[in-house]
Scaffold this motif. Structure first.
Motif, PDB file in Angstrom:
ATOM      1  N   GLY A 109      -1.310   0.102  -3.543  1.00 39.87           N
ATOM      2  CA  GLY A 109      -0.461   0.382  -4.705  1.00 39.87           C
ATOM      3  C   GLY A 109       0.805  -0.456  -4.678  1.00 39.87           C
ATOM      4  O   GLY A 109       1.267  -0.942  -5.711  1.00 39.87           O
ATOM      5  N   PHE A 110       1.368  -0.621  -3.469  1.00 42.98           N
ATOM      6  CA  PHE A 110       2.574  -1.439  -3.324  1.00 42.98           C
ATOM      7  C   PHE A 110       2.292  -2.901  -3.660  1.00 42.98           C
ATOM      8  O   PHE A 110       3.091  -3.566  -4.314  1.00 42.98           O
ATOM      9  N   LYS A 111       1.139  -3.394  -3.232  1.00 41.55           N
ATOM     10  CA  LYS A 111       0.767  -4.788  -3.514  1.00 41.55           C
ATOM     11  C   LYS A 111       0.649  -5.026  -5.016  1.00 41.55           C
ATOM     12  O   LYS A 111       1.003  -6.093  -5.512  1.00 41.55           O
ATOM     13  N   ARG A 112       0.152  -4.009  -5.736  1.00 44.22           N
ATOM     14  CA  ARG A 112      -0.046  -4.151  -7.183  1.00 44.22           C
ATOM     15  C   ARG A 112       1.270  -4.144  -7.960  1.00 44.22           C
ATOM     16  O   ARG A 112       1.360  -4.727  -9.028  1.00 44.22           O
ATOM     17  N   LYS A 121       7.024  -5.881  -7.351  1.00 39.43           N
ATOM     18  CA  LYS A 121       8.305  -6.251  -7.973  1.00 39.43           C
ATOM     19  C   LYS A 121       9.059  -5.006  -8.453  1.00 39.43           C
ATOM     20  O   LYS A 121      10.222  -4.789  -8.107  1.00 39.43           O
ATOM     21  N   ALA A 122       8.368  -4.177  -9.251  1.00 37.80           N
ATOM     22  CA  ALA A 122       8.989  -2.946  -9.763  1.00 37.80           C
ATOM     23  C   ALA A 122       9.337  -2.007  -8.612  1.00 37.80           C
ATOM     24  O   ALA A 122      10.418  -1.401  -8.584  1.00 37.80           O
ATOM     25  N   SER A 123       8.429  -1.898  -7.635  1.00 35.99           N
ATOM     26  CA  SER A 123       8.645  -1.008  -6.484  1.00 35.99           C
ATOM     27  C   SER A 123       9.859  -1.445  -5.669  1.00 35.99           C
ATOM     28  O   SER A 123      10.624  -0.606  -5.189  1.00 35.99           O
ATOM     29  N   THR A 124      10.018  -2.759  -5.506  1.00 34.37           N
ATOM     30  CA  THR A 124      11.150  -3.290  -4.737  1.00 34.37           C
ATOM     31  C   THR A 124      12.471  -2.957  -5.421  1.00 34.37           C
ATOM     32  O   THR A 124      13.424  -2.504  -4.778  1.00 34.37           O
ATOM     33  N   SER A 141      -0.993   5.181 -13.264  1.00 33.25           N
ATOM     34  CA  SER A 141      -0.225   4.483 -14.299  1.00 33.25           C
ATOM     35  C   SER A 141       0.742   3.494 -13.647  1.00 33.25           C
ATOM     36  O   SER A 141       0.926   3.497 -12.428  1.00 33.25           O
ATOM     37  N   LYS A 142       1.371   2.661 -14.493  1.00 35.19           N
ATOM     38  CA  LYS A 142       2.376   1.708 -13.979  1.00 35.19           C
ATOM     39  C   LYS A 142       3.522   2.450 -13.296  1.00 35.19           C
ATOM     40  O   LYS A 142       4.031   2.024 -12.258  1.00 35.19           O
ATOM     41  N   GLU A 143       3.923   3.581 -13.899  1.00 34.67           N
ATOM     42  CA  GLU A 143       5.006   4.391 -13.320  1.00 34.67           C
ATOM     43  C   GLU A 143       4.595   4.959 -11.966  1.00 34.67           C
ATOM     44  O   GLU A 143       5.373   4.945 -11.011  1.00 34.67           O
ATOM     45  N   GLY A 144       3.352   5.460 -11.881  1.00 35.97           N
ATOM     46  CA  GLY A 144       2.842   6.059 -10.640  1.00 35.97           C
ATOM     47  C   GLY A 144       2.795   5.067  -9.493  1.00 35.97           C
ATOM     48  O   GLY A 144       3.242   5.366  -8.381  1.00 35.97           O
ATOM     49  N   THR A 145       2.276   3.858  -9.760  1.00 39.05           N
ATOM     50  CA  THR A 145       2.189   2.845  -8.700  1.00 39.05           C
ATOM     51  C   THR A 145       3.582   2.360  -8.283  1.00 39.05           C
ATOM     52  O   THR A 145       3.820   2.082  -7.117  1.00 39.05           O
ATOM     53  N   ALA A 146       4.514   2.295  -9.260  1.00 41.97           N
ATOM     54  CA  ALA A 146       5.893   1.892  -8.937  1.00 41.97           C
ATOM     55  C   ALA A 146       6.553   2.930  -8.022  1.00 41.97           C
ATOM     56  O   ALA A 146       7.247   2.577  -7.060  1.00 41.97           O
ATOM     57  N   ILE A 147       6.322   4.211  -8.315  1.00 38.41           N
ATOM     58  CA  ILE A 147       6.891   5.303  -7.498  1.00 38.41           C
ATOM     59  C   ILE A 147       6.347   5.254  -6.076  1.00 38.41           C
ATOM     60  O   ILE A 147       7.108   5.320  -5.099  1.00 38.41           O
ATOM     61  N   VAL A 156       7.223   3.530  -0.234  1.00 35.04           N
ATOM     62  CA  VAL A 156       6.915   2.719   0.957  1.00 35.04           C
ATOM     63  C   VAL A 156       8.180   2.002   1.424  1.00 35.04           C
ATOM     64  O   VAL A 156       8.552   2.056   2.599  1.00 35.04           O
ATOM     65  N   ILE A 157       8.854   1.330   0.477  1.00 36.97           N
ATOM     66  CA  ILE A 157      10.084   0.590   0.796  1.00 36.97           C
ATOM     67  C   ILE A 157      11.149   1.535   1.317  1.00 36.97           C
ATOM     68  O   ILE A 157      11.806   1.260   2.327  1.00 36.97           O
ATOM     69  N   ASP A 158      11.324   2.665   0.625  1.00 38.52           N
ATOM     70  CA  ASP A 158      12.323   3.662   1.017  1.00 38.52           C
ATOM     71  C   ASP A 158      12.094   4.112   2.460  1.00 38.52           C
ATOM     72  O   ASP A 158      13.023   4.129   3.273  1.00 38.52           O
ATOM     73  N   ASP A 159      10.850   4.471   2.782  1.00 36.20           N
ATOM     74  CA  ASP A 159      10.516   4.934   4.139  1.00 36.20           C
ATOM     75  C   ASP A 159      10.840   3.876   5.182  1.00 36.20           C
ATOM     76  O   ASP A 159      11.499   4.152   6.183  1.00 36.20           O
ATOM     77  N   VAL A 160      10.368   2.650   4.946  1.00 34.93           N
ATOM     78  CA  VAL A 160      10.532   1.572   5.936  1.00 34.93           C
ATOM     79  C   VAL A 160      12.006   1.244   6.139  1.00 34.93           C
ATOM     80  O   VAL A 160      12.489   1.173   7.281  1.00 34.93           O
TER      81      VAL A 160
END
Length: 337
Positions: free
Chosen positions: A27-30, A33-36, A91-97, A102-106
Motif C-alpha cells: 500500500g505504501f509503494k502505491r 507520495k501522498a503517504s510521505t 480507496s486512495k484515502e485508505g492507501t494514503a492513511i 508506516v512512515i509515522d511508525d518508522v
C-alpha cells in the motif's frame, strides 16, 4: 510484581512485532507520495506544538521532546476497522492513511531510539549515531538475507509449529540485538516484523503470533498500564487533560490534513485522512510506559497521558465517519450535476 513486569515486556515486544507484520508495504509503494506528505506533516505539527506545550508546563528539553514525540505517534488499528465499515480500505484515502502510518511508525521509533540514548546520559552524539547506524545496517541486512533463509530452513522441519517458532526466535533475537546496541527492544521487534512481512510465511506467523499475544501477553501489558497509572487526585488535573486532549486531536488532524491537501485531496477527504491519524492507541501507550520507566515523565503525567490516549482513540471513528460521509456527499452532488 517483577513477574507482571516481565510478562508485560514480552507483550510490548510481541505487540510491536505484530505491528511490523501488519504494516502494508505494498500500500505504501502505491501511494508513497501522498503517504510521505501525510506522514511527515502529521509528525512535525504535533511534535513542535507538543514540545512548546511541554516547555510551557515547565518541563526540561528532554521531557518536552518526549511529550512531542508521544503526541506524534499514531495507531491506525481503530482507523482500519472504520475504513472497512466505510468501504474505504482500498480507496486512495485508505492507501494514503496506511502508507502514512508506516512512515509515522518508522520515524517515531527511530526518533525514540535517539531520544532514549540522549536521556540515558550517553550524550556523545557521534557514538550514538554510529551505534544506531550499525544496528540499523545490520538489521536491514539480516532482514534482507538471513530472515527468509532461516524461515525456509525451519519450515520443512518435522517438529510442531516450526514456522511460528522460527518467527518468534527472529523476533526476540532482533529485540535482544537492539537492546545490546542501546536501541529499544521494541524497535528490533518491529524490524523483525517488517522482515517477515516480505516473506511467504507472513500470514501464518501473523495469525499464530496474534493468538499467542492476545491470549496472554498483550492483555498483561495493558493491565500493567492500568496498574502503573495512579488516578488519585486526577480531578485536580482536569484542565490539563482537556487541554492535552484538544491539542492531541487538533495537531494530528490539522497536520495530517495539511499533508493530504498538499497531495491534492479535497478538503473533506483531507480532513477524513487527518481524522484517521488522530488515534494514538497502543503505540502511544508503549511510549508512555517507556517514559515512566526511564523517569522521563512523572506518575501524574503518565496517568494524564493514558486518559488523553483513550480520548483520541474514542473520537477517531466518529470523526472519520463524519468527514468521509461529507466527502462522499460532495462527490455524489458533482456526479448528479
Amino acid at each position: 510484581t517483577s513477574t507482571l513486569e516481565e510478562l508485560s515486556q514480552i507483550g510490548v515486544i510481541l505487540l510491536m512485532f505484530i505491528a511490523g507484520l501488519e504494516t502494508d508495504i505494498d500500500g505504501f509503494k502505491r501511494s508513497w507520495k501522498a503517504s510521505t506528505l501525510v506522514g511527515f506533516s502529521g509528525i512535525i505539527v504535533p511534535f513542535f506544538i507538543g514540545f512548546i506545550a511541554g516547555v510551557i508546563m515547565n518541563m526540561s528539553t528532554i521531557e518536552a521532546s518526549f511529550l512531542g514525540l508521544l503526541l506524534s505517534a499514531t495507531s491506525v488499528s481503530i482507523s482500519v476497522q472504520a475504513l472497512k465499515e466505510l468501504n474505504k480500505m482500498k480507496s486512495k484515502e485508505g492507501t494514503a492513511i496506511l502508507g502514512a502510518a508506516v512512515i509515522d511508525d518508522v520515524v517515531v521509533i527511530i526518533a525514540l531510539a535517539f531520544l532514549m540514548s540522549v536521556a540515558g546520559g550517553d550524550v556523545n552524539l557521534s557514538m550514538i549515531i554510529l551505534k544506531k547506524v550499525l544496528f540499523f545496517a545490520g538489521a536491514i541486512l539480516a532482514a534482507w538475507k538471513l530472515v527468509p533463509l532461516i524461515l525456509t530452513k525451519f519450515a520443512p522441519l518435522k517438529v510442531t509449529e516450526s514456522v511460528i517458532s522460527g518467527g518468534l526466535i527472529i523476533c526476540f533475537l532482533f529485540a535482544y540485538m537492539a537492546e545490546l546496541t542501546g536501541v529499544a527492544a521494541i524497535i528490533g521487534a518491529y524490524i523483525a516484523g517488517l522482515a517477515i512481512n516480505i516473506t511467504k510465511f507472513k500470514h501464518e506467523i501473523l495469525k499464530k503470533t496474534e493468538t499467542i499475544s492476545y491470549s496472554l501477553f498483550v492483555p498483561v501489558f495493558f493491565t500493567s498500564i492500568g496498574v502503573k497509572a495512579s488516578f488519585e487526585g486526577i480531578s485536580q488535573h482536569l484542565s490539563t487533560i482537556i487541554g492535552l486532549s484538544i491539542l492531541a486531536i487538533l495537531t494530528k488532524l490539522i497536520g495530517a490534513a495539511a499533508g493530504a491537501k498538499l497531495a491534492k485531496f479535497s478538503w473533506s477527504s483531507s480532513l477524513g485522512i487527518g481524522a484517521a491519524m488522530v488515534s494514538r492507541g497502543e503505540v502511544a501507550l508503549i511510549i508512555a510506559a517507556i517514559g515512566l520507566e526511564s523517569h522521563l515523565i512523572s506518575q501524574e503525567l503518565f496517568a494524564i497521558l493514558v486518559i488523553v490516549v483513550l480520548v483520541t482513540t474514542l473520537v477517531t471513528p466518529p470523526m472519520m465517519k463524519y468527514f468521509f460521509k461529507k466527502s462522499q456527499s460532495q462527490k455524489d452532488i458533482k456526479i448528479t450535476a
